[in-house]
Each structure stands twice: as C-alpha cells, then as structure tokens.
Design a protein around this motif. Structure first.
Motif, PDB file in Angstrom:
ATOM      1  N   VAL A  37       0.839  -1.212   0.000  1.00 19.95           N
ATOM      2  CA  VAL A  37       0.000   0.000   0.000  1.00 19.95           C
ATOM      3  C   VAL A  37       0.866   1.251   0.000  1.00 19.95           C
ATOM      4  CG1 VAL A  37      -1.661   1.350   1.318  1.00 19.95           C
ATOM      5  CG2 VAL A  37      -1.988  -1.101   1.066  1.00 19.95           C
ATOM      6  N   PHE A  38       1.923   1.278   0.806  1.00 22.02           N
ATOM      7  CA  PHE A  38       2.785   2.462   0.857  1.00 22.02           C
ATOM      8  C   PHE A  38       3.506   2.671  -0.472  1.00 22.02           C
ATOM      9  CE2 PHE A  38       3.333   2.635   5.760  1.00 22.02           C
ATOM     10  CZ  PHE A  38       2.059   3.165   5.854  1.00 22.02           C
ATOM     11  N   PHE A  41       0.953   4.065  -2.825  1.00 25.11           N
ATOM     12  CA  PHE A  41       0.624   5.446  -2.456  1.00 25.11           C
ATOM     13  C   PHE A  41       1.707   6.405  -2.948  1.00 25.11           C
ATOM     14  CE2 PHE A  41      -0.113   9.104   0.272  1.00 25.11           C
ATOM     15  CZ  PHE A  41      -1.491   9.151   0.339  1.00 25.11           C
ATOM     16  N   ASN A  44       1.584   7.003  -6.674  1.00 28.67           N
ATOM     17  CA  ASN A  44       0.428   7.798  -7.112  1.00 28.67           C
ATOM     18  C   ASN A  44       0.311   9.116  -6.371  1.00 28.67           C
ATOM     19  OD1 ASN A  44      -1.465   5.983  -8.992  1.00 28.67           O
ATOM     20  ND2 ASN A  44      -0.538   4.671  -7.449  1.00 28.67           N
ATOM     21  N   LEU A  45       1.377   9.530  -5.680  1.00 31.24           N
ATOM     22  CA  LEU A  45       1.292  10.695  -4.806  1.00 31.24           C
ATOM     23  C   LEU A  45       0.897  11.958  -5.555  1.00 31.24           C
ATOM     24  CD1 LEU A  45       1.594  11.685  -1.943  1.00 31.24           C
ATOM     25  CD2 LEU A  45       4.033  12.092  -2.373  1.00 31.24           C
ATOM     26  N   ILE A  48      -2.764  11.810  -6.439  1.00 33.97           N
ATOM     27  CA  ILE A  48      -3.591  11.924  -5.231  1.00 33.97           C
ATOM     28  C   ILE A  48      -3.676  13.378  -4.779  1.00 33.97           C
ATOM     29  CG2 ILE A  48      -3.682  11.358  -2.767  1.00 33.97           C
ATOM     30  CD1 ILE A  48      -2.460   8.622  -3.535  1.00 33.97           C
ATOM     31  N   GLY A 102      -4.640   4.830   3.390  1.00 28.24           N
ATOM     32  CA  GLY A 102      -3.983   4.975   2.098  1.00 28.24           C
ATOM     33  C   GLY A 102      -4.661   4.179   1.006  1.00 28.24           C
ATOM     34  N   LEU A 106      -6.414   5.494  -2.421  1.00 26.70           N
ATOM     35  CA  LEU A 106      -6.020   4.923  -3.708  1.00 26.70           C
ATOM     36  C   LEU A 106      -7.225   4.446  -4.506  1.00 26.70           C
ATOM     37  CD1 LEU A 106      -2.869   2.868  -2.666  1.00 26.70           C
ATOM     38  CD2 LEU A 106      -2.892   4.757  -4.298  1.00 26.70           C
ATOM     39  N   ARG A 111      -9.574   9.674  -8.025  1.00 20.87           N
ATOM     40  CA  ARG A 111      -8.153   9.544  -8.342  1.00 20.87           C
ATOM     41  C   ARG A 111      -7.918   9.287  -9.808  1.00 20.87           C
ATOM     42  NH1 ARG A 111      -4.327   5.862  -9.106  1.00 20.87           N
ATOM     43  NH2 ARG A 111      -5.717   4.100  -8.907  1.00 20.87           N
TER      44      ARG A 111
END
Length: 220
Positions: A37-38, A41, A44-45, A48, A102, A106, A111
């Motif tokens: 997940v991190f 994330f 896709n920062l 987002i 997160g 996502l 998004r």
C-alpha cells in the motif's frame, strides 16, 4: 506494474503465511499489506494530491479526521510501540490503520477520473473479480486438504484452532469470513462450472471451520 501490485493484495495476501516465523499468519500479511500500500501510495502521490486532496469530499474528510484522532490518541498512549505496531498477535496498530486509509484514498473514484474509459474500467473490474475468485479457490483448496488430512486421516501435524481448520488465514472464523465475502462472486458468476465448483468448495471449507456466524451468512 501498479495493477500487478494492487492485484497482489487480493491474491497473495490471503495466501501468505510463513510457518518458520513467530506469528506465521498475521505478521507476514501485516508486512506485505503495509509495504504494498505504501509503495502504491508513493507511486500515485502526485495524482492523489492533484485530484483527491485538492477537492476533498465529505467521506474522505471523515476518514482523515478519524485517522488524526487515532494518531493523537496513540501519541498520548502509555505504550507507543504497541500503539503504532499493535499487538504481536494481530498488529492492529496505527501503521495498519494508516495503510488502510492509504488504500481508501487509492481506491477513491476521483483519483482516476477521466483517465480511463468505461471499457477499461470494466476490464479491470473483471480482472479483479478473476483474482478474487482465484484467491478463494486456492485458499479453499488448501483448507479442504487440511480438513481431509486432519479429520479423515487424523494427521495431528495439521495446525488447528480448538480442532477447527485455519487454512492460510490462521483463525477459523477469519477464514470463514473471508470465504463468505467471496461466495457472492462465485454464486453470481456467469460461468456455471466456476459457480458450482467454487461455491461447493467454499461451503465445504466453511463447514470445516465450524463458524456459526459464517453458517448464518451462507443462509442469508
């Protein structure tokens, strides 16, 4: 690449356990879930920040407020390690919650708004369902093998919880709950072979878990 990582949460996460480590079921899943997940994330920062956080809807605000409140309560707690990592058995601390927030962001429809057409979304949804069904099939297959080995051939080396099959999940109720959530995908599948075979496999597995809540869910 990102879709592969996302699909791995659906397929690999339920299957992941390492018998040789302490807490062989929950700990590997915790590390894998948080890491994937991190990574997603961070990848896709920019999107987002531009599409989600620039115009925050009410639900996202509530989720972020809840996360902040939990964070403050953890900071004020007596045991920071347990607050952030959770117990050694379940790892239900703030890091797991943060990964869940997160994942929520996502999966937020804003998004990817305008970046995919309807056919692309439909294809990805179909692929996601395929991975869900494959995960349910593999988990059920392993649990049924455990059930036959334990109940029929009396193989005491099979790990159980009070004589109940735990599969790759580690807890009979959690195993049954996971499969109950997959059952509708099997029951309403257009392929009759998948519908019949997987529904039966899931039902047999749940019988091995002896989970009364899962029995109730099947009835509903």
């Amino acid at each position: 690449m990102q879709l592969v990582l996302f699909y791995s949460l659906v397929l690999i996460l339920p299957l992941l356990f390492i018998p040789s480590v302490y807490n062989p079921y929950e700990f590997p899943k915790f590390v894998f879930f948080v890491t994937i997940v991190f990574i997603l994330f961070l990848l896709n920062l920019k999107i987002i920040l531009r599409k989600v956080l620039s115009k925050i809807d009410v639900l996202t605000k509530l989720v972020l407020i809840y996360g902040f409140i939990v964070y403050v309560s953890n900071i004020l707690g007596l045991d920071l390690k347990t607050s952030f990592l959770g117990s050694q058995i379940r790892h239900q601390g703030f890091i797991t919650l943060l990964a869940g927030i997160g994942l929520f962001i996502l999966c937020h429809p804003e998004r990817s708004e305008g970046s995919r057409d309807s056919s692309s979304i439909r294809t990805q949804n179909d692929m996601m369902v395929s991975w869900i069904l494959l995960g349910g099939f593999l988990v059920s297959l392993f649990a049924i093998w455990q059930g036959i080995a334990f109940f029929v051939f009396h193989d005491l080396s099979i790990p159980t919880y009070q004589g109940r099959i735990v599969g790759t999940i580690g807890n009979p109720n959690s195993l049954a709950g996971y499969l109950v959530m997959i059952l509708p995908f099997a029951l309403f599948n257009k392929n009759n072979i998948i519908k019949i075979v997987l529904s039966l496999m899931i039902t047999v597995t749940i019988i091995f878990t002896d989970s009364r809540s899962a029995f109730l869910a099947i009835g509903i």
